[in-house]
Design a protein around this motif. Structure first.
Motif, short mmCIF file in Angstrom:
data_model
loop_
_atom_site.label_atom_id
_atom_site.label_comp_id
_atom_site.label_asym_id
_atom_site.label_seq_id
_atom_site.Cartn_x
_atom_site.Cartn_y
_atom_site.Cartn_z
N TYR A 1 0.92 -1.35 0.10
CA TYR A 1 0.01 0.03 0.00
C TYR A 1 0.97 1.33 -0.10
O TYR A 1 2.10 1.32 0.23
N ARG A 2 0.33 2.49 -0.05
CA ARG A 2 0.82 3.77 -0.44
C ARG A 2 0.62 4.16 1.17
O ARG A 2 -0.21 4.55 1.59
N ASN A 3 1.95 4.41 1.95
CA ASN A 3 1.97 4.89 3.47
C ASN A 3 1.67 6.25 3.44
O ASN A 3 1.75 7.18 2.85
N SER A 4 1.75 6.76 4.94
CA SER A 4 1.42 8.03 5.50
C SER A 4 2.54 9.07 4.86
O SER A 4 2.59 10.14 4.90
N PHE A 5 3.75 8.31 4.50
CA PHE A 5 5.02 9.16 4.11
C PHE A 5 5.02 9.42 2.46
O PHE A 5 5.85 9.65 1.90
N ALA A 6 3.88 8.67 1.88
CA ALA A 6 3.74 8.89 0.47
C ALA A 6 4.85 7.66 -0.19
O ALA A 6 5.16 8.13 -1.32
N ARG A 7 5.23 6.47 0.68
CA ARG A 7 6.12 5.55 -0.04
C ARG A 7 5.51 4.34 -0.11
O ARG A 7 4.47 4.10 0.70
N THR A 8 5.70 3.61 -1.07
CA THR A 8 5.12 2.25 -1.16
C THR A 8 5.88 1.46 0.23
O THR A 8 6.87 1.21 0.16
N THR A 9 4.82 0.52 0.77
CA THR A 9 5.17 -0.11 1.64
C THR A 9 4.68 -1.68 1.34
O THR A 9 3.58 -1.74 0.99
N ALA A 10 5.60 -2.68 1.36
CA ALA A 10 5.21 -4.05 1.34
C ALA A 10 5.33 -4.60 2.96
O ALA A 10 6.37 -4.16 3.84
N PHE A 11 4.52 -5.31 3.19
CA PHE A 11 4.55 -6.05 4.61
C PHE A 11 3.91 -7.28 4.67
O PHE A 11 3.30 -7.61 3.73
N ALA A 12 4.48 -7.98 5.79
CA ALA A 12 3.86 -9.23 6.15
C ALA A 12 3.99 -9.47 7.84
O ALA A 12 4.90 -8.84 8.21
N GLY A 13 2.94 -9.94 8.34
CA GLY A 13 2.81 -10.03 9.69
C GLY A 13 1.84 -10.66 10.16
O GLY A 13 1.05 -11.63 9.48
N ALA A 14 1.44 -10.36 11.55
CA ALA A 14 0.28 -11.22 11.90
C ALA A 14 -0.79 -10.42 13.13
O ALA A 14 -0.07 -9.46 13.58
N SER A 15 -1.80 -10.39 13.13
CA SER A 15 -2.57 -9.84 14.21
C SER A 15 -3.08 -10.99 15.09
O SER A 15 -3.45 -12.18 14.81
N TRP A 16 -3.41 -10.48 16.36
CA TRP A 16 -3.66 -11.35 17.36
C TRP A 16 -5.01 -10.66 18.11
O TRP A 16 -4.99 -9.47 18.73
N GLU A 17 -6.41 -11.06 17.81
CA GLU A 17 -7.51 -10.44 18.54
C GLU A 17 -8.32 -11.47 19.21
O GLU A 17 -9.21 -11.84 18.74
N PRO A 18 -7.90 -11.29 20.58
CA PRO A 18 -8.61 -12.60 21.37
C PRO A 18 -9.87 -11.79 21.94
O PRO A 18 -10.68 -12.62 22.73
N ILE A 19 -10.04 -10.51 21.85
CA ILE A 19 -11.39 -9.67 22.59
C ILE A 19 -12.35 -9.68 21.70
O ILE A 19 -12.33 -9.22 20.37
N ARG A 20 -13.56 -10.25 22.19
CA ARG A 20 -14.86 -10.23 21.23
C ARG A 20 -15.75 -9.45 21.85
O ARG A 20 -15.89 -9.44 23.31
N LEU A 21 -16.45 -8.43 21.13
CA LEU A 21 -17.68 -7.73 21.79
C LEU A 21 -18.51 -7.52 20.66
O LEU A 21 -18.26 -6.79 19.60
N GLY A 22 -19.86 -8.39 20.64
CA GLY A 22 -20.77 -8.39 19.38
C GLY A 22 -20.07 -8.59 18.28
O GLY A 22 -19.08 -9.62 18.18
N PRO A 23 -20.18 -7.88 17.13
CA PRO A 23 -19.71 -8.16 15.89
C PRO A 23 -17.94 -7.74 15.55
O PRO A 23 -17.64 -7.72 14.52
N ALA A 24 -17.66 -7.31 16.77
CA ALA A 24 -16.11 -6.85 16.69
C ALA A 24 -15.40 -7.65 17.43
O ALA A 24 -15.65 -8.45 18.54
N LYS A 25 -13.94 -7.56 17.09
CA LYS A 25 -12.76 -8.32 17.80
C LYS A 25 -11.92 -7.15 17.70
O LYS A 25 -11.43 -6.20 16.87
N PHE A 26 -11.13 -7.22 18.91
CA PHE A 26 -9.83 -6.31 19.22
C PHE A 26 -8.47 -6.93 19.53
O PHE A 26 -8.69 -7.96 19.91
N GLY A 27 -7.37 -6.36 19.25
CA GLY A 27 -6.20 -6.83 19.72
C GLY A 27 -4.90 -6.07 19.06
O GLY A 27 -5.12 -4.77 19.28
N LEU A 28 -3.90 -6.68 18.68
CA LEU A 28 -2.81 -6.14 18.27
C LEU A 28 -2.12 -6.74 17.16
O LEU A 28 -2.51 -8.03 16.72
#
Length: 147
Positions: free
Chosen positions: A66-93
């Protein structure tokens, strides 16, 4: 570094599509500090394309470009951990190796809101690298590929 990230994105996209696979479409960001330290405005329109796979109810592999906030092209790979559930939403890092930033590793607080059976809206909140306490709120859409 960029070659490694692109290779991870290609590897993740190979193979049969599963019900836990998503295409991501980059969106927008908002910065609490309206200008960068050099006086220029932030790029707050962040088009991009990516891939996500839910590995479990709490863990998701994420990758893309994607095009980041510095107006640079960013390639990325990672993971998210979202253990908290609240209705139709989940939250994490989320943490990812990413090009185009002062640090090769970025992280954020995440919120994922299910809008329909196939579409989610993801929000990311993080400190802005190199700022005086500034923060950024970013968003992108997740569209399910499988059944």
């Amino acid at each position: 570094m960029r070659t490694l990230i692109v290779a991870a994105v290609i590897a993740a996209c190979c193979g049969p599509v599963q019900a836990s696979d998503y295409v991501t479409v980059g969106g927008f960001s908002y910065h609490s500090e309206r200008h960068r330290s050099n006086g220029k405005d932030w790029n707050e329109v962040n088009p991009g394309l990516g891939f996500e796979r839910d590995l479990s109810e709490s863990w998701t592999f994420t990758s893309g470009i994607y095009r980041n906030s510095f107006a640079r092209t960013t390639a990325f790979a990672g993971a998210s951990w979202e253990p908290i559930r609240l209705g139709p939403a989940k939250f994490g890092l989320m943490a990812a190796a990413a090009s185009g930033y002062p640090s090769p590793v970025v992280g954020a607080i995440t919120a994922d809101l299910k809008l329909s059976n196939r579409i989610d809206l993801t929000l990311l909140g993080a400190p802005v690298p190199g700022s005086n306490g500034g923060a950024v709120l970013a968003t992108y859409a997740r569209i399910m590929l499988g059944k």
